[in-house]
Design an enzyme around this catalytic site. Structure first.
Site, mmCIF file in Angstrom:
data_model
loop_
_atom_site.group_PDB
_atom_site.id
_atom_site.type_symbol
_atom_site.label_atom_id
_atom_site.label_comp_id
_atom_site.label_asym_id
_atom_site.label_seq_id
_atom_site.Cartn_x
_atom_site.Cartn_y
_atom_site.Cartn_z
ATOM 1 N N SER A 82 0.816 -1.217 0.000
ATOM 2 C CA SER A 82 0.000 0.000 0.000
ATOM 3 C C SER A 82 0.850 1.266 0.000
ATOM 4 O O SER A 82 2.000 1.275 0.456
ATOM 5 C CB SER A 82 -0.931 0.019 1.220
ATOM 6 O OG SER A 82 -1.918 -0.971 1.114
ATOM 7 N N GLN A 83 0.251 2.332 -0.485
ATOM 8 C CA GLN A 83 0.836 3.671 -0.440
ATOM 9 C C GLN A 83 1.148 4.018 1.023
ATOM 10 O O GLN A 83 0.327 3.772 1.912
ATOM 11 C CB GLN A 83 -0.193 4.636 -1.023
ATOM 12 C CG GLN A 83 0.138 6.091 -0.921
ATOM 13 C CD GLN A 83 -1.066 6.956 -1.276
ATOM 14 O OE1 GLN A 83 -2.194 6.483 -1.265
ATOM 15 N NE2 GLN A 83 -0.821 8.202 -1.588
#
EC number: 2.1.1.77
Length: 208
Positions: free
Chosen positions: A59-60
């Site tokens: 994930s970011q």
């Protein structure tokens, strides 16, 4: 002393509204480049999601920080993570609480994550190869549950495994997804919608 790349990312996260200094410190401590393929190492400290194989992503950093912050953890919090993936989110949690339980349905990802966590001397994590929709009943109840893939609806097993006053943070939806924060009050669940998001789907039942 953190590097310029790390400091730049932390400043971005602060600008995006991340205020919990414990979360930011954990982001700074975990070497994200260890959780991505060599081909993406040069992008490891960029504020973007990256592929990790098997149709999954890391994930970011903003989303990792946001979801972690929403859990309102203390060191004593009993935490369940659904979707170990690369192990990056797991490592962030392991810096914040005494112990983390994490479930991953893809065996190869589970083993790779365990290896990375061991290399970083993070030994306060228990991982399990299983169906995330079912949670981890044997270790329940939990003060905090975080889900790193999106189910079309909130899994009832996860709600049942929340302790009283516990918090569940997860993306929900198919084409249109929203990040939800759910707090348990006895037999009631208070649901807040946080923001629109985009995650890979939480696959039900099927182990790989």
């Amino acid at each position: 002393m953190v590097s310029k790349r790390v400091e730049s990312l932390l400043n971005q996260l602060r600008t995006q509204g991340i205020v919990d200094e414990r979360v930011l410190e954990a982001i700074a401590l975990v070497p994200r480049e260890k959780f991505v393929d060599e081909a993406f190492e040069h992008k490891a400290w960029e504020n973007t999601a990256l592929p990790i194989g098997q149709g999954q992503t890391i994930s970011q950093p903003y989303m990792v920080a946001r979801m972690t912050e929403l859990l309102t953890l203390t060191p004593e919090s009993r935490v369940l993570e659904i979707g170990t993936g690369s192990g990056y989110q797991t490592a962030i949690l392991a810096h914040l609480v005494h112990h983390v339980c994490s479930v991953e349905r893809i065996k190869s990802l589970q083993w790779q994550a365990r290896r990375r966590l061991k290399q970083l001397d993070l030994h306060n994590v228990s991982t399990r190869h299983g169906d995330g929709w079912q949670g981890w009943q044997a270790r329940a109840p939990f003060d905090a549950i975080i889900v790193t893939a999106a189910p079309p609806e909130i899994p009832t097993a996860l709600l049942a495994q929340l302790d009283d006053d516990g918090v569940l943070v997860l993306p929900v939806g198919e084409e249109h997804q929203f990040l939800k924060r759910i707090r348990r009050r006895g037999n009631e669940f208070i649901i807040d919608t946080v923001e629109a998001v985009r995650f890979v789907p939480l696959v039900k039942g099927e182990l790989a």
